[in-house]
Write a protein that holds these residues in place. Structure first.
Motif, PDB file in Angstrom:
ATOM      1  N   GLY A 126      24.371 -10.970 -34.032  1.00 37.59           N
ATOM      2  CA  GLY A 126      24.058  -9.612 -33.603  1.00 37.59           C
ATOM      3  C   GLY A 126      24.127  -8.601 -34.741  1.00 37.59           C
ATOM      4  N   LEU A 127      23.588  -7.407 -34.458  1.00 31.86           N
ATOM      5  CA  LEU A 127      23.499  -6.353 -35.476  1.00 31.86           C
ATOM      6  C   LEU A 127      24.884  -5.922 -35.964  1.00 31.86           C
ATOM      7  CD1 LEU A 127      21.841  -4.251 -37.070  1.00 31.86           C
ATOM      8  CD2 LEU A 127      21.876  -2.795 -35.030  1.00 31.86           C
ATOM      9  N   GLY A 128      25.836  -5.801 -35.041  1.00 29.01           N
ATOM     10  CA  GLY A 128      27.177  -5.382 -35.427  1.00 29.01           C
ATOM     11  C   GLY A 128      27.789  -6.369 -36.413  1.00 29.01           C
ATOM     12  N   VAL A 146      20.026   0.914 -42.342  1.00 29.90           N
ATOM     13  CA  VAL A 146      18.597   1.151 -42.101  1.00 29.90           C
ATOM     14  C   VAL A 146      17.976  -0.135 -41.576  1.00 29.90           C
ATOM     15  CG1 VAL A 146      16.421   1.929 -43.120  1.00 29.90           C
ATOM     16  CG2 VAL A 146      18.576   2.772 -44.055  1.00 29.90           C
ATOM     17  N   LEU A 147      17.370  -0.057 -40.391  1.00 24.52           N
ATOM     18  CA  LEU A 147      16.733  -1.249 -39.815  1.00 24.52           C
ATOM     19  C   LEU A 147      15.259  -1.268 -40.242  1.00 24.52           C
ATOM     20  CD1 LEU A 147      18.192  -1.339 -36.188  1.00 24.52           C
ATOM     21  CD2 LEU A 147      19.233  -2.000 -38.354  1.00 24.52           C
ATOM     22  N   PRO A 148      14.848  -2.338 -40.938  1.00 21.32           N
ATOM     23  CA  PRO A 148      13.517  -2.350 -41.546  1.00 21.32           C
ATOM     24  C   PRO A 148      12.356  -2.423 -40.561  1.00 21.32           C
ATOM     25  CG  PRO A 148      14.951  -3.979 -42.558  1.00 21.32           C
ATOM     26  CD  PRO A 148      15.641  -3.506 -41.336  1.00 21.32           C
ATOM     27  N   GLN A 188      15.477  -1.077 -23.603  1.00 19.94           N
ATOM     28  CA  GLN A 188      15.241  -1.853 -24.832  1.00 19.94           C
ATOM     29  C   GLN A 188      16.035  -1.328 -26.025  1.00 19.94           C
ATOM     30  OE1 GLN A 188      11.065  -1.934 -25.693  1.00 19.94           O
ATOM     31  NE2 GLN A 188      10.526  -2.794 -23.717  1.00 19.94           N
ATOM     32  N   TYR A 189      16.737  -0.207 -25.849  1.00 24.37           N
ATOM     33  CA  TYR A 189      17.364   0.460 -27.000  1.00 24.37           C
ATOM     34  C   TYR A 189      18.816   0.803 -26.732  1.00 24.37           C
ATOM     35  CZ  TYR A 189      12.537   1.152 -28.479  1.00 24.37           C
ATOM     36  OH  TYR A 189      11.237   0.946 -28.864  1.00 24.37           O
ATOM     37  N   GLY A 190      19.493   1.223 -27.815  1.00 25.49           N
ATOM     38  CA  GLY A 190      20.739   1.935 -27.646  1.00 25.49           C
ATOM     39  C   GLY A 190      20.375   3.356 -27.220  1.00 25.49           C
ATOM     40  N   ILE A 191      21.120   3.886 -26.267  1.00 22.29           N
ATOM     41  CA  ILE A 191      20.795   5.223 -25.732  1.00 22.29           C
ATOM     42  C   ILE A 191      22.031   6.114 -25.881  1.00 22.29           C
ATOM     43  CG2 ILE A 191      20.159   6.515 -23.614  1.00 22.29           C
ATOM     44  CD1 ILE A 191      17.864   4.757 -24.612  1.00 22.29           C
ATOM     45  N   VAL A 208      25.325   3.914 -25.106  1.00 21.74           N
ATOM     46  CA  VAL A 208      25.325   2.637 -24.390  1.00 21.74           C
ATOM     47  C   VAL A 208      24.208   1.765 -24.968  1.00 21.74           C
ATOM     48  CG1 VAL A 208      23.959   3.686 -22.525  1.00 21.74           C
ATOM     49  CG2 VAL A 208      25.138   1.532 -22.101  1.00 21.74           C
ATOM     50  N   GLU A 209      24.487   0.491 -25.141  1.00 27.73           N
ATOM     51  CA  GLU A 209      23.488  -0.417 -25.707  1.00 27.73           C
ATOM     52  C   GLU A 209      22.677  -1.058 -24.583  1.00 27.73           C
ATOM     53  OE1 GLU A 209      22.559  -0.780 -28.752  1.00 27.73           O
ATOM     54  OE2 GLU A 209      21.290  -2.547 -28.593  1.00 27.73           O
ATOM     55  N   LYS A 210      21.379  -0.880 -24.649  1.00 27.36           N
ATOM     56  CA  LYS A 210      20.431  -1.486 -23.716  1.00 27.36           C
ATOM     57  C   LYS A 210      20.904  -1.401 -22.261  1.00 27.36           C
ATOM     58  CE  LYS A 210      18.346  -4.243 -27.299  1.00 27.36           C
ATOM     59  NZ  LYS A 210      19.257  -4.457 -28.426  1.00 27.36           N
ATOM     60  N   SER A 221      16.765   7.502 -27.605  1.00 26.35           N
ATOM     61  CA  SER A 221      17.078   6.174 -28.135  1.00 26.35           C
ATOM     62  C   SER A 221      17.599   6.265 -29.568  1.00 26.35           C
ATOM     63  CB  SER A 221      15.838   5.287 -28.105  1.00 26.35           C
ATOM     64  OG  SER A 221      14.926   5.717 -29.088  1.00 26.35           O
ATOM     65  N   ILE A 222      18.470   5.336 -29.900  1.00 28.92           N
ATOM     66  CA  ILE A 222      18.984   5.206 -31.268  1.00 28.92           C
ATOM     67  C   ILE A 222      17.916   4.464 -32.057  1.00 28.92           C
ATOM     68  CG2 ILE A 222      20.848   4.197 -32.652  1.00 28.92           C
ATOM     69  CD1 ILE A 222      22.638   4.385 -30.111  1.00 28.92           C
ATOM     70  N   THR A 223      17.485   5.045 -33.196  1.00 25.60           N
ATOM     71  CA  THR A 223      16.251   4.535 -33.800  1.00 25.60           C
ATOM     72  C   THR A 223      16.409   3.763 -35.112  1.00 25.60           C
ATOM     73  OG1 THR A 223      15.898   6.573 -34.969  1.00 25.60           O
ATOM     74  CG2 THR A 223      14.840   6.399 -32.856  1.00 25.60           C
ATOM     75  N   GLY A 224      17.537   3.191 -35.371  1.00 23.87           N
ATOM     76  CA  GLY A 224      17.605   2.306 -36.527  1.00 23.87           C
ATOM     77  C   GLY A 224      17.941   2.976 -37.842  1.00 23.87           C
ATOM     78  N   ARG A 225      18.514   4.178 -37.804  1.00 23.31           N
ATOM     79  CA  ARG A 225      19.026   4.843 -39.009  1.00 23.31           C
ATOM     80  C   ARG A 225      20.400   5.381 -38.648  1.00 23.31           C
ATOM     81  NH1 ARG A 225      14.837   2.889 -39.943  1.00 23.31           N
ATOM     82  NH2 ARG A 225      13.068   3.635 -41.154  1.00 23.31           N
ATOM     83  N   ILE A 247      27.180  -9.326 -30.833  1.00 24.91           N
ATOM     84  CA  ILE A 247      28.138  -8.312 -31.301  1.00 24.91           C
ATOM     85  C   ILE A 247      27.316  -7.076 -31.667  1.00 24.91           C
ATOM     86  CG2 ILE A 247      29.838  -7.757 -33.083  1.00 24.91           C
ATOM     87  CD1 ILE A 247      30.490 -10.801 -33.131  1.00 24.91           C
ATOM     88  N   GLN A 248      27.481  -6.031 -30.886  1.00 22.44           N
ATOM     89  CA  GLN A 248      26.592  -4.871 -30.976  1.00 22.44           C
ATOM     90  C   GLN A 248      27.212  -3.770 -31.832  1.00 22.44           C
ATOM     91  OE1 GLN A 248      23.573  -4.800 -30.070  1.00 22.44           O
ATOM     92  NE2 GLN A 248      23.355  -6.388 -28.496  1.00 22.44           N
ATOM     93  N   LEU A 249      26.386  -3.195 -32.709  1.00 22.62           N
ATOM     94  CA  LEU A 249      26.831  -2.051 -33.510  1.00 22.62           C
ATOM     95  C   LEU A 249      27.152  -0.867 -32.598  1.00 22.62           C
ATOM     96  CD1 LEU A 249      27.294  -0.826 -36.316  1.00 22.62           C
ATOM     97  CD2 LEU A 249      24.859  -0.255 -36.414  1.00 22.62           C
TER      98      LEU A 249
HETATM   99  C1  G1P Z   1      18.953  -2.319 -32.364  1.00 22.57           C
HETATM  100  C2  G1P Z   1      20.140  -1.502 -31.854  1.00 22.57           C
HETATM  101  C3  G1P Z   1      19.687  -0.491 -30.820  1.00 22.57           C
HETATM  102  C4  G1P Z   1      18.582   0.386 -31.399  1.00 22.57           C
HETATM  103  C5  G1P Z   1      17.437  -0.511 -31.919  1.00 22.57           C
HETATM  104  C6  G1P Z   1      16.408   0.327 -32.651  1.00 22.57           C
HETATM  105  O1  G1P Z   1      18.480  -3.124 -31.314  1.00 22.57           O
HETATM  106  O2  G1P Z   1      21.102  -2.381 -31.315  1.00 22.57           O
HETATM  107  O3  G1P Z   1      20.767   0.325 -30.429  1.00 22.57           O
HETATM  108  O4  G1P Z   1      18.097   1.266 -30.411  1.00 22.57           O
HETATM  109  O5  G1P Z   1      17.921  -1.477 -32.857  1.00 22.57           O
HETATM  110  O6  G1P Z   1      15.352  -0.466 -33.049  1.00 22.57           O
HETATM  111  P1  G1P Z   1      17.504  -4.391 -31.587  1.00 22.57           P
HETATM  112  O7  G1P Z   1      16.130  -3.826 -31.754  1.00 22.57           O
HETATM  113  O8  G1P Z   1      18.016  -5.051 -32.813  1.00 22.57           O
HETATM  114  O9  G1P Z   1      17.633  -5.234 -30.362  1.00 22.57           O
END
Ligand code: G1P
Length: 308
Positions: A126-128, A146-148, A188-191, A208-210, A221-225, A247-249
């Motif tokens: 997981g991301l965490g 930073v999520l690519p 689909q996202y962290g909110i 909250v995650e997903k 939504s949490i957008t990967g930065r 394991i969630q960030l």
């Molecule tokens: C991850 C995070 C999520 C976030 C998302 C953005 O989820 O866990 O909180 O909203 O990235 O892309 P994933 O896309 O890895 O499932």
């Protein structure tokens, strides 16, 4: 003449006000949403116009003043490391052929020697867990994540906007980039939900995650930065598995929010989720239409396909 799309101004480091020096790029993911493209090739090497995703986010981090780039990789990801290395044979051939522009493009794409670290996430937990794998390299200082697969088309980039917006906040602040999504996509996202707001920045009330459909506290939504304080690592060390058995960030951030502030920044710019097929295609069109050397031709082709 070099094309303006490759001008290096976005690559120049500037001294960011929050003194965030390191950025972590979790790049161990399997990319299952875009198979078979990602069977033998890392999803971070998928190309938007003529640059791989990972190059866009590294450039975004350089623009924001980041000085050290930490890649959390996995099996089959060696090509990411190669991408940021100097390719001696190619360089020599380009020099022999007088291809200065191409040589410059390659040189600009590389962070400085010694400014990159690579570590492995040995299991896809997981991301965490991926972020936690970077703990020794990051050390005891605030850092960016930073999520690519999330690209934001804007100048200044998303991370620079976050750092600038957050520079007025107190020490030990954590910052996340957020964007409104349609209600039917919140699962689909962290909110996060919004507390006290000042312009584009707000205090995060809850995360909250997903969340299961219909239960999200908002559509932000949490957008990967992320800009995170190093105390997140202590929480990640014992973080239980959460949504999706990972394991969630976000869960660790919920833990950290008990003792530190979290702020959301609504950034300017168009966000593209390039980990999905539709998002990837859309990003190619959007980025292509911004390119002075391509936009007229691309626009004409698109009109043809759309029957206009
Ligand atoms: C991850 C995070 C999520 C976030 C998302 C953005 O989820 O866990 O909180 O909203 O990235 O892309 P994933 O896309 O890895 O499932």
């Amino acid at each position: 003449m070099r094309s303006t799309s490759h001008t290096p101004n976005h690559c120049k480091a500037y001294d960011n006000p929050m003194k965030i020096r390191k950025a972590v790029f979790p790049v161990a993911g399997l990319g299952t949403r875009v198979l078979p493209a990602t069977k033998a090739m890392p999803k971070e090497m998928l190309t938007i116009v003529d640059k791989p995703l990972i190059q866009y986010v590294v450039d975004e981090a350089r623009e924001a003043g980041i000085e050290h780039f930490v890649f959390v990789t996995g099996r089959n990801k060696g090509v990411i490391e190669d991408h940021f290395d100097r390719m001696f044979e190619l360089d020599t051939t380009l020099a022999q052929r007088g291809k200065k522009t191409e040589q410059e493009i390659l040189a600009e794409s590389q962070p400085a020697a010694g400014a990159m670290s690579f570590t492995r996430q040995q299991s896809p937990l997981g991301l965490g867990h991926a972020v936690w794998c970077a703990r020794d390299i990051v050390g005891n200082e605030p850092f960016a994540v930073v999520l690519p697969d999330e690209l934001v088309l804007n100048t200044p980039g998303c991370l620079k906007q976050m750092i600038e917006a957050a520079s007025a906040l107190g020490d030990k602040s954590n910052v996340i980039a957020v964007e409104a999504v349609p209600d039917e996509l919140t699962h689909q996202y962290g909110i996060c939900s919004v507390g006290k707001r000042t312009g584009r920045i707000f205090e995060v009330d809850a995360m909250v995650e997903k969340p299961p459909q219909g239960t999200a506290p908002s559509n932000l939504s949490i957008t990967g930065r992320y800009i995170l304080q190093p105390e997140i690592f202590d929480i990640l060390a014992t973080q239980e598995r959460g949504a999706g058995g990972e394991i969630q960030l976000t869960d660790a951030m919920i833990g950290l929010a008990k003792t530190q502030k979290f702020y959301g920044v609504e950034f300017e710019g168009e966000r593209h989720d390039c980990g999905s097929k539709a998002g990837f295609l859309r990003a190619n069109i959007a980025f292509g239409l911004k390119r002075p050397d391509l936009r007229d031709g691309l626009r004409a082709e698109m009109k043809k396909y759309l029957g206009e």
